[in-house]
Design an enzyme around this catalytic site. Structure first.
Site, mmCIF file in Angstrom:
data_model
loop_
_atom_site.group_PDB
_atom_site.id
_atom_site.type_symbol
_atom_site.label_atom_id
_atom_site.label_comp_id
_atom_site.label_asym_id
_atom_site.label_seq_id
_atom_site.Cartn_x
_atom_site.Cartn_y
_atom_site.Cartn_z
ATOM 1 N N LYS A 152 -46.595 -111.620 -56.858
ATOM 2 C CA LYS A 152 -47.152 -111.710 -55.514
ATOM 3 C C LYS A 152 -48.181 -112.840 -55.419
ATOM 4 C CE LYS A 152 -49.000 -108.113 -52.441
ATOM 5 N NZ LYS A 152 -49.370 -106.682 -52.477
ATOM 6 N N SER A 225 -47.728 -104.812 -48.473
ATOM 7 C CA SER A 225 -48.004 -106.222 -48.580
ATOM 8 C C SER A 225 -47.130 -106.951 -49.604
ATOM 9 C CB SER A 225 -49.485 -106.423 -48.938
ATOM 10 O OG SER A 225 -49.806 -105.826 -50.177
ATOM 11 N N SER A 249 -48.324 -100.736 -50.389
ATOM 12 C CA SER A 249 -47.876 -102.125 -50.468
ATOM 13 C C SER A 249 -46.775 -102.388 -51.478
ATOM 14 C CB SER A 249 -49.072 -103.040 -50.776
ATOM 15 O OG SER A 249 -49.966 -103.045 -49.699
#
Length: 565
Positions: A152, A225, A249
Site C-alpha cells: 500500500k 483504504s 481497510s
C-alpha cells in the site's frame, strides 16, 4: 535528452475527480505522469482496447494478447504458496515470474487505476539476484523467494514515495519499515505500490493518484483504504499483498473484490515506522494493524508465519511473543464441535439482498456439516454506539490542521472525506480528560462485549463484511460491520462465497421497516444502483488474541464453505 512516454490510456468513470487549484493540478499531473513514464510502452493496452473495456474487466488480461500462455499460467494457476514451491523447484525463474506479474499489474492499472508506483527494473534486478542465489547454493533465500508482493502507498519501502492520501503528505523514504524489511528478507520481490483514499480514512480508494475501480463492475468502488491492493489482487496482478486496517481497510476492499483478507489483533504484526511521521492520534483509542490480502487461506497463513518467524517483538516490544501456529492450531479443544454464531444484522443496518443470500448459504452449509460444527444465533450489541465512538476517535483533536494543509496545497476535500470527519469536527476532544473519557468508554464497551460473547458461548462469529456488495462510487459510507471489530480489537477474516449480485432489479429487500436512518439510506443505495457481478464475502471473527485459533476455525469451516486452502 529526456524522452517522455506517451500518455497512458486509462479507463475512467463518473463521477470525475474534483479539480483543485492550478498548482495542485500541476503537481497531480506530474505524479501521474511519473507513473506513466515508468511503464514500458510495449506492456500497455491501446486506447482502442481501453475504450472497448467491458463492465467486468477481470478477463481482459487473458484475452488482450499481451501475456504469453506461460505468463498466464504463472499469474493465474498459482496462489503464493504454490508459486513459491514452483520457484523453489525451479519450474520458473524469479525473473520470468517478475516479468509476468509486472505485465499483468500494468494491465490491471490501466483498467482499474490501482497503482501509485511501478518499478519493474528494480524488481527484475532483485529477481536476478534471487535466481543467482538459488543456482549457487541450491537453496532459496526464504519462504517468499521470488514471490511478487505489492504494498500500500503509505507503507515505507526503501527508495520510494509514501503518502497518506494527500499531495501535501507525499515524500520519499530511504529505508524499509520493520514489516517490509521482514518480507524482503524472506525473499519477496517488490514491484509496485497501490492506491488508497484521501486521508487513508474512508472506504473508497480515491486520491490524487486517481479513483480505483472495481474489476468486477467498474461502476463500483474497490473499497478502501487498501482498495488498490484488492483490485490488483483480484486482477491477479500480484501474488500476495499487504494492507492495513483501522476501520475495515483490509476486509472491506477484500470483500468488495472477492479475495481473502485478514485483520489481526493489533499487537500481532509489526507496525514500527509504518506511517509517515509515526502513529496517528486515532490509535490512542482505536488500534490499527497491518495484515495479508491474498488468493487463499494458506497464503494468509504463510505471510503470518513469515512475520512470526522473524520474532518482531525483539525490535518492537509492544508485540505479542506468542508464536504463530495458524491453520495447524489444535482448536477447538477436546474434539468438540466448533461453535459458530451467526449475526445476520448488527441492529442498526440490515444488509442488502446479496449479503443476506451469502449468509443464508453459509449457514445452510454449516448446518449440514454434521458433528463438526454447531450453528447458533448471535444477537447484535450496541453497534451504533461503537461506530459513533470510533468516528470521534479517528480525529480526536478535530480537523483544523488537516483542513489548513489541504487548503495550502490547493487539494479539494472529497465528499467521503467530509463525511468521515463530520462527527469529530463537531465534537473534538483536544484535552487529556477528553481522551481519557474516550478510552474509558472503549474499555466499558470491551467488558460488555466480552460478557455478551460469553453468554452466547461461541468460538467464532460469522457476519457480513459490509452492508452490501461493493458500493457505488461515492457511497461507501456505512462501515458498521467492519469498524466494530477494530474498536473491539478482535481478529477478523473475510472469505469469498459463490454469491454475486444479480442484475438491477433482480433482488429485492425482504419485508420490514428500516432499523435506522442509515439503514434506510443503504436500502436506497440498493434500489437505485447497479451491482451486477459484484462478489460477496462473509466475515469470520474470533475473540481478541485468538488469531491462530481463528485460522484453525477457518480451515475447518473451509471444508464446508469452499475456502481455497
Amino acid at each position: 535528452m529526456t524522452v517522455t512516454a506517451p500518455a497512458l490510456p486509462m479507463v475512467t468513470v463518473e463521477p470525475a475527480m474534483p479539480r483543485g487549484s492550478d498548482e495542485y493540478e500541476r503537481k497531480r499531473a506530474a505524479i501521474q505522469q511519473r507513473l506513466a513514464d515508468s511503464i514500458p510502452v510495449a506492456l500497455r493496452l491501446s486506447q482502442e482496447a481501453i475504450s472497448a473495456a467491458p463492465k467486468n474487466v477481470t478477463s481482459v488480461p487473458r484475452s488482450c494478447g499481451l501475456l504469453t500462455p506461460r505468463e498466464l499460467s504463472i499469474t493465474e494457476d498459482h496462489d503464493a504458496v504454490g508459486l513459491a514451491a514452483a520457484l523453489a523447484a525451479r519450474t520458473y525463474t524469479a525473473v520470468e515470474v517478475a516479468i509476468a506479474f509486472c505485465k499483468r499489474a500494468v494491465l490491471a492499472h490501466q483498467l482499474t487505476c490501482c497503482l501509485t508506483e511501478f518499478f519493474m527494473d528494480e524488481a527484475l534486478a532483485r529477481a536476478a539476484e534471487l535466481d543467482a542465489h538459488l543456482a549457487a547454493t541450491g537453496t532459496t533465500v526464504g519462504p517468499l523467494h521470488g514471490v511478487p508482493v505489492s504494498v500500500k502507498a503509505h507503507m515505507p519501502l526503501a527508495g520510494h514515495h509514501v503518502d497518506v492520501g494527500s499531495i501535501s503528505s507525499q515524500r520519499a523514504v530511504e529505508a524499509d519499515s520493520q514489516a517490509i524489511a521482514i518480507v524482503r528478507a524472506a525473499g519477496a520481490v517488490f514491484f509496485c505500490k497501490t492506491n488508497q483514499p484521501q486521508l487513508v480514512m474512508h472506504l473508497e480508494s480515491a486520491s490524487h493518484h486517481g479513483r480505483t475501480l472495481n474489476p468486477h463492475n467498474m461502476g463500483l468502488t474497490a473499497g478502501g483504504s487498501s482498495g488498490g491492493e484488492a483490485a490488483l489482487l483480484a486482477m491477479k496482478g500480484a501474488a500476495l499483498g499487504i494492507g492495513s486496517d483501522i476501520g475495515g481497510s483490509i476486509r472491506v476492499p477484500a470483500a468488495f473484490c472477492g479475495i481473502y483478507g485478514f485483520k489481526p489483533t493489533s499487537n500481532v504484526l509489526p507496525r514500527r515506522d509504518g506511517l509517515p511521521g509515526g502513529a496517528t492520534a486515532a490509535e490512542l483509542t482505536v488500534p490499527a494493524t497491518w495484515g495479508p490480502m491474498a488468493r487463499s487461506l494458506r497464503d494468509m497463513d504463510l505471510l503470518m508465519g513469515v512475520f512470526s518467524a522473524a520474532r518482531p517483538w525483539r525490535v518492537d516490544p509492544r508485540l505479542s511473543v506468542t508464536p504463530w501456529t495458524g491453520v495447524a492450531t489444535a482448536w477447538p479443544p477436546g474434539g468438540r464441535p466448533l461453535r459458530v454464531g451467526f449475526m445476520l444484522h448488527d441492529g442498526a443496518i440490515r444488509p442488502q439482498p446479496p449479503v443476506v443470500r451469502a449468509l443464508e448459504w453459509a449457514e445452510s452449509r454449516l448446518r449440514a456439516a454434521g458433528t463438526e460444527v454447531e450453528v447458533k444465533p448471535f444477537a447484535p450489541l450496541r453497534t451504533a454506539e461503537a461506530v459513533r465512538n470510533t468516528r470521534l476517535a479517528y480525529f480526536p483533536y478535530g480537523v483544523d490542521a488537516m483542513r489548513r494543509a489541504m487548503a495550502e496545497s490547493g487539494e479539494p476535500l472529497l465528499p467521503l472525506s467530509e463525511w468521515v470527519v463530520r462527527d469529530a469536527e463537531a465534537s473534538p476532544t483536544p484535552t487529556t480528560e477528553g481522551l481519557l473519557a474516550m478510552s474509558r468508554a472503549k474499555e466499558a464497551f470491551w467488558y460488555d462485549w466480552a460478557a455478551h460473547w460469553a453468554a452466547h458461548d461461541v468460538d467464532v462469529l460469522v457476519c457480513p463484511a459490509f452492508c452490501g456488495p461493493a458500493a457505488a462510487h461515492g457511497t461507501a459510507k456505512h462501515w458498521n460491520y467492519s469498524v466494530l471489530f477494530n474498536y473491539l480489537d478482535m481478529p477478523a477474516a473475510v472469505l469469498p462465497t459463490p454469491v454475486v449480485a444479480g442484475a438491477r432489479g433482480a433482488e429485492r429487500y425482504a419485508e420490514g421497516e428500516p432499523l435506522s436512518g442509515e439503514c434506510e439510506e443503504v436500502r436506497g443505495f440498493w434500489e437505485g444502483g447497479d451491482f451486477e457481478g459484484a462478489p460477496v464475502n462473509i466475515q469470520v471473527v474470533a475473540p481478541r488474541q485468538h488469531d491462530s485459533e481463528l485460522f484453525a476455525a477457518l480451515k475447518l469451516l473451509g471444508k464446508h464453505l469452499d475456502v481455497k486452502q
